[in-house]
Design an enzyme around this catalytic site. Structure first.
Site, PDB file in Angstrom:
ATOM      1  N   ASP A 149       7.422  63.445  42.806  1.00 14.10           N
ATOM      2  CA  ASP A 149       8.345  62.446  42.004  1.00 14.10           C
ATOM      3  C   ASP A 149       9.753  62.238  42.921  1.00 14.10           C
ATOM      4  OD1 ASP A 149      10.366  61.652  40.328  1.00 14.10           O
ATOM      5  OD2 ASP A 149       9.475  62.533  38.620  1.00 14.10           O
ATOM      6  N   LYS A 183      16.012  54.496  37.037  1.00 13.77           N
ATOM      7  CA  LYS A 183      17.021  55.329  37.470  1.00 13.77           C
ATOM      8  C   LYS A 183      17.708  54.153  38.782  1.00 13.77           C
ATOM      9  CE  LYS A 183      15.841  58.204  34.483  1.00 13.77           C
ATOM     10  NZ  LYS A 183      15.164  59.157  34.671  1.00 13.77           N
TER      11      LYS A 183
END
Ligand SMILES: *Cc1c(COP(=O)(O)O)cnc(C)c1O
Length: 422
Positions: free
Chosen positions: A213, A238
Site C-alpha cells: 500500500d 488521497k
C-alpha cells in the site's frame, strides 16, 4: 475497470492509446514517442491519445457500449478486460486513468476501483484461497486490518501480523502455505516503515507474492516495484486525487496478476464511476507539483514541531530523529505530507489541541490540498476498546497531520497556538 487490452505485451507502440502504461517513467524503454521520460512529463502526456485532437480527456459517462454486429458482440463479451463492453468490466476513461497511474508506478497494467479498500480487498480476495496463509503488519490502515483480521478468517485464510520494522519477523512468520505478504509504508498512523527491498527479496526466493500500500508515499516519493514488490495499491482518494472530492482506488502490477484481480473485482463489483476517474485524472495533472511542495512544507512543519513546547514526539520519516530515517532515505525520494505528533499529556490535552486548531480541519483522510488533523484515538474510541486501540499502536495523545498547500509559516503558527501550554 481495466487499464488496457489484455492481449498486449511490452513494449507498447505509441499508436495504441490504450496501452501507454508500458512507457512508464523509469521503465525501459521510456515512452519514446511522447518523450515522457520523467514523472512530471508522464503526468501530462502518459495518456495522450494520438487519435483524438481533444487536449483534455473525454469523459465516457456510459454504462454500456454498442457492438458493431453479432460477431463483434460475441468477441466483446468473451474478451477479458475489454475497455468498451460494460463499465464494470471496462471503460475508456477508467482504462486511461489506470494506464496513467500504472506508468507512474513502473507497472505494465492497472485496475481502477471504487475506493482504496475496494482495490485492497479485490486484490487479496483474488490472490488467496481457503487454507492459504498471509503475512501482514501489526499496523495497517484500519480497513486493511479488519479485512485481514476479521473477514479473511471467515473464509479459512490465516494471517500472521508482524512488526513491520523487523524484517526477520516476516521471515519467521512464513509458512509453506504462505501466499502473500502485505505491507504498508509509511504506515498509518505511526509513520513506521517497512524495508521494501528486504521484504521483496525474502518473498521472491520463496515464490510468495508481495503487495504494498503506497498511499502515504505517493508514486513520486516511493516506487515499491523498483524494490521488487509485485503489486502496488493506492487509495487514490488521497494524494492522487488530491482535492478531497472523490473516492477511488487502484492496483497496479504485471498483466497476469492484474487479470486475476480484475476477474475477482468484476464480481465483487467495486466499480469506479467514470466521472470520478475523470476527476482523478484531472487532479493527477498537478500531482508532481503538489507532492514536491507538500514534501517541503511537511519537513518544515515537522522540524518546527520538534522544538515546540507542548510536543512530546514527532514522527516523520524525513526527520533525522525518525528511528528509520536511514531506510527512509534509501527507499524514498521525498517523505510526504503525513506526520504524527504526540502532545504532552493524554487524551484530554490532545482534544484541547484539536479544538484550538484553525487551519487544520478536523477531518479524516489525507493527501489533499488543504491540511487536515485527526485525533487518532478519538477516531476509534467508538468502535474499538482501549486495548485494541493501544494494540494498533495508537497512543491517546497522537494527532495525525496531513499537510496541504498552505504556507508553512501559517501552518506552524496555527500548530504553535494550538499546542501552547496554558
Ligand atoms: C485511506 C486509505 C485506504 C483506504 O482507501 P479508501 O479510498 O478510503 O477506501 C487504504 N490505505 C491507506 C494507507 C489509506 O490512507
Amino acid at each position: 475497470m481495466i487499464s488496457r487490452h489484455s492481449d498486449e505485451s511490452l513494449p507498447m507502440s505509441s499508436a495504441d492509446p490504450a496501452g501507454q502504461a508500458s512507457g512508464a517513467p523509469g521503465v525501459t524503454p521510456p515512452h519514446g514517442a511522447s518523450g515522457a521520460d520523467h514523472a512530471e512529463t508522464w503526468l501530462q502526456h502518459g495518456d495522450d491519445d494520438p487519435t483524438d485532437s481533444a487536449i483534455a480527456p473525454p469523459l465516457h459517462l456510459s454504462a454500456t457500449f454498442r457492438a458493431a454486429d453479432a460477431a463483434d458482440f460475441a468477441a466483446m463479451a468473451s474478451q477479458s478486460r475489454h475497455p468498451r463492453y460494460y463499465t464494470r468490466y471496462g471503460n475508456p476513461t477508467l482504462a486511461r486513468t489506470a494506464a496513467l497511474i500504472a506508468g507512474l508506478e513502473n507497472a505494465p497494467a492497472g485496475l481502477m476501483t471504487a475506493s482504496g479498500m475496494a482495490a485492497i480487498s479485490a486484490s487479496v480476495m483474488a490472490l488467496v484461497s481457503a487454507g492459504d496463509h498471509v503475512v501482514a503488519q501489526t499496523n495497517h490502515y484500519m480497513g486493511t486490518t479488519r479485512l485481514l483480521g476479521d473477514l479473511l478468517a471467515r473464509f479459512g485464510v490465516t494471517v500472521s501480523f508482524v512488526d513491520q520494522t523487523d524484517t526477520a519477523a516476516f521471515a519467521g512468520a512464513l509458512r509453506p502455505e504462505t501466499r502473500l505478504i502485505l505491507v504498508e509504508t509509511p504506515v498509518n498512523p505511526t509513520l513506521a516503515l517497512t524495508d521494501l527491498a528486504a521484504l521483496a527479496a525474502l518473498a521472491r526466493e520463496r515464490g510468495i507474492l508481495t503487495l504494498a500500500d503506497n498511499t502515504f508515499a505517493t508514486p513520486l516519493n516511493q516506487q515499491p516495484r523498483a524494490h521488487g514488490i509485485d503489486l502496488v495499491v493506492h487509495s487514490a482518494t488521497k494524494y492522487l486525487g488530491g482535492h478531497h472530492d472523490l473516492t477511488a482506488g487502484v492496483v497496479v502490477g504485471d498483466e497476469p496478476l492484474i487479470e486475476r484481480i480484475w476477474d475477482a473485482a468484476i464480481v465483487l463489483g467495486g466499480t469506479l464511476s467514470p466521472q470520478d476517474a475523470w476527476l482523478l485524472l484531472r487532479g493527477m495533472r498537478t500531482l508532481a507539483v503538489r507532492v514536491e511542495r507538500i514534501n517541503a512544507t511537511a519537513l518544515r512543519v515537522a522540524q518546527a514541531l520538534e522544538s515546540l513546547p507542548g510536543v512530546a514526539a514527532v514522527h516523520y520519516p524525513g526527520l533525522t530523529s525518525h528511528p528509520q530515517h536511514a531506510l527512509a532515505r534509501g527507499q524514498m525520494r521525498g517523505f510526504g505530507g503525513v506526520m504524527a505528533v504526540q502532545v504532552v499529556g493524554g487524551y484530554r490535552e490532545t482534544e484541547r489541541v484539536m479544538k484550538r486548531l484553525r487551519l487544520f480541519a478536523q477531518a479524516v483522510s489525507l493527501g489533499g490540498v488543504g491540511s487536515l488533523a485527526v485525533h487518532a484515538a478519538a477516531m476509534w474510541a467508538g468502535t474499538l476498546d482501549d486495548a485494541a486501540i493501544a494494540a494498533a499502536g495508537i497512543a491517546p495523545n497522537l494527532i495525525r497531520l496531513s499537510v496541504g498547500l498552505e504556507h508553512p509559516e501559517d501552518l506552524i503558527a496555527d500548530l504553535s497556538q494550538a499546542l501552547a501550554p496554558d
